[in-house]
Write a protein that holds these residues in place. Structure first.
Motif, PDB file in Angstrom:
ATOM      1  N   VAL A  87       0.841  -1.188   0.000  1.00  0.00           N
ATOM      2  CA  VAL A  87       0.000   0.000   0.000  1.00  0.00           C
ATOM      3  C   VAL A  87       0.881   1.245   0.000  1.00  0.00           C
ATOM      4  N   ASP A  90      -0.798   6.802   1.519  1.00  0.00           N
ATOM      5  CA  ASP A  90      -2.187   7.194   1.777  1.00  0.00           C
ATOM      6  C   ASP A  90      -3.119   5.972   1.875  1.00  0.00           C
ATOM      7  N   ASP A  91      -2.541   4.818   2.047  1.00  0.00           N
ATOM      8  CA  ASP A  91      -3.285   3.557   2.221  1.00  0.00           C
ATOM      9  C   ASP A  91      -3.988   3.072   0.960  1.00  0.00           C
ATOM     10  N   THR A  92      -3.754   3.725  -0.168  1.00  0.00           N
ATOM     11  CA  THR A  92      -4.281   3.173  -1.422  1.00  0.00           C
ATOM     12  C   THR A  92      -3.366   2.036  -1.868  1.00  0.00           C
ATOM     13  N   ILE A  93      -3.910   1.186  -2.700  1.00  0.00           N
ATOM     14  CA  ILE A  93      -3.140   0.009  -3.109  1.00  0.00           C
ATOM     15  C   ILE A  93      -2.080   0.404  -4.139  1.00  0.00           C
ATOM     16  N   VAL A  95       0.340  -0.052  -7.366  1.00  0.00           N
ATOM     17  CA  VAL A  95       0.167  -0.659  -8.689  1.00  0.00           C
ATOM     18  C   VAL A  95       1.550  -0.770  -9.323  1.00  0.00           C
ATOM     19  N   TYR A 107      -1.123  -8.427  -4.738  1.00  0.00           N
ATOM     20  CA  TYR A 107      -1.240  -7.707  -3.477  1.00  0.00           C
ATOM     21  C   TYR A 107      -0.814  -8.622  -2.329  1.00  0.00           C
ATOM     22  N   TYR A 109      -0.893  -8.293   0.909  1.00  0.00           N
ATOM     23  CA  TYR A 109      -1.704  -8.378   2.131  1.00  0.00           C
ATOM     24  C   TYR A 109      -2.953  -9.235   1.934  1.00  0.00           C
ATOM     25  N   GLU A 172     -15.186   0.681  -3.051  1.00  0.00           N
ATOM     26  CA  GLU A 172     -15.094   0.116  -1.701  1.00  0.00           C
ATOM     27  C   GLU A 172     -16.354  -0.649  -1.315  1.00  0.00           C
TER      28      GLU A 172
END
Lengths: 214, 187
Positions: A87, A90-93, A95, A107, A109, A172
């Motif tokens: 991540v 800013d906690d976005t995934i 890429v 990913y 996690y 989300e």
């Protein structure tokens, strides 16, 4: 004398016409700025290829944890090694680098492909002015196969169950990362209309698949 | 004469009874008695429930003549402490094996020399469908939506037709300009 003047006028007219033509070309090229062109046909609502999305009874047993190393989707000609993704600040995934749009990533996690849970693989639809690894992801349909080679030497074979096009603002709520009963896979890329003012696509394409063989 | 008759009677009685006494003394450890030569009763095995995920506790009920042996790749079975007659109860735990159907085997071994008897009962190990013990399967859920597209606009095939149309437009307009220029020159 009159002939020369007439000739000059003719060339002047030709020059003006050529300039007008150039302006037309310019306007045609940049015309998308005012109104974003549709990169992909945008459906009004998320499309469920298999609306039920139920877990078939013949699902196979889960595999132990093992990092994925490559992905192969024969139908759309997508083949790539897989880089680990986490991540951002800013906690976005994260890429894969947009400068190498043919690179896919997984990913870290999420469960590894084959484990119980939703394994997640991401790839660009395009980038760096070229098509990305998941440019044709939207063409997948229920029943298509996706295979992922793992570090332990096994290959997890998945079968597509449904394909959704989801507005990013509602991503989300889609439940992409929700727990699952068995080993599943999510393939994610961008899609829909390209918003030139935001320099981004407005939707995500999410492919749902389940493990069918290992 | 009397004595001779008595001795003859005793001898005759001995000859008649001696083999019987000899046989009775050997029978418990050697050959089976006429009552035990019968085929042993068919063994019985029930498992409840008949399926479960690894770690599930199951109950096994065994009906067996003689010693009972319960074996299975899928279930660890332990005999309860106080068996009642030929019916015994076992507690079993489903082993950590792949989902599928496995046989649970019961072998009964009569202690009187009769042959062993067997029975197999299928047991289904279910797929693990519960959540991971740590909680959510995705341990860190990212915020927002993935940004998996280029920032420069679609790299699709629509650019080529546009350029071709533009080129054709240029040619057409340029041609028109030349025609106009020639006409003007002729005047």
């Amino acid at each position: 004398m009159t002939t020369k003047i007439t000739s000059r006028r003719g060339y002047l007219i030709a020059l003006v016409v050529a300039l007008l033509a150039a302006l037309v070309v310019l306007a045609l090229t940049l015309g998308g700025e005012a109104e974003p062109p549709a990169a992909q046909p945008p459906p009004a609502q998320p499309v469920a290829v298999n609306p039920a999305g139920e877990q078939p009874a013949d699902a196979v047993a889960a595999l132990p944890k093992s990092d994925p190393v490559s992905i192969d989707i024969p139908k759309i000609g997508a083949h790539s090694s897989l880089v680990p993704l986490g991540v951002n600040a800013d906690d976005t995934i994260q890429v894969p680098p947009v400068t190498t749009p043919l690179q896919a990533g997984w990913y870290t996690y999420a469960p590894t492909p084959g484990e119980v849970g939703p394994a997640v693989v991401l790839g660009h639809v395009d980038g760096n002015h070229q098509k990305g690894i998941f440019y044709r992801l939207k063409e997948l349909a229920a029943g298509d196969r996706v295979s992922i080679a793992r570090a332990d030497g096994t290959t997890a074979l998945f079968e597509v169950t449904k394909v959704h096009q989801v507005p990013k603002q509602e991503f989300e709520k889609e439940g992409v990362y929700d727990d699952t009963a068995g080993p599943e896979l999510r393939l994610i890329t961008c899609g829909g209309v390209f918003d030139r003012s935001a320099h981004n696509y407005v939707d995500n394409i999410v492919v749902y698949a389940r493990l069918v063989r290992s | 004469m009397k004595n001779t008759a008595v001795v003859a009677g005793i001898a005759a009685a001995f000859l008649v009874l001696a083999p019987g006494v000899a046989l009775a003394s050997t029978s418990p450890s050697a050959s089976p008695t006429p009552g035990t030569t019968a085929k042993p009763a068919a063994p019985k095995l029930t498992i409840a429930p008949g399926h479960g995920v690894p770690g599930t506790e199951v109950r096994l009920t065994v009906g067996c003549e003689g010693e009972a042996y319960v074996t299975s790749r899928a279930v660890d079975a332990f005999a309860d402490a106080d068996p009642k007659g030929s019916v015994r109860a076992y507690t079993g735990v489903v082993r950590d094996v792949r989902a599928g159907e496995y046989p649970v085997n019961l072998r009964c071994h009569p202690r009187d020399g009769r042959p062993d008897t067997f029975v197999d009962v299928p047991f289904v190990v279910d797929r693990v469908t519960t959540k991971s013990p740590a909680g959510k399967q995705v341990t860190k859920v990212p915020a927002g939506a993935p940004q998996t597209g280029g920032t420069d606009g679609p790299a699709d095939d629509s650019g080529a037709p546009l350029a071709a149309a533009a080129a054709m437009g240029v040619l057409a307009l340029g041609g028109s300009g030349l025609v106009l220029a020639r006409r003007a020159r002729r005047r």
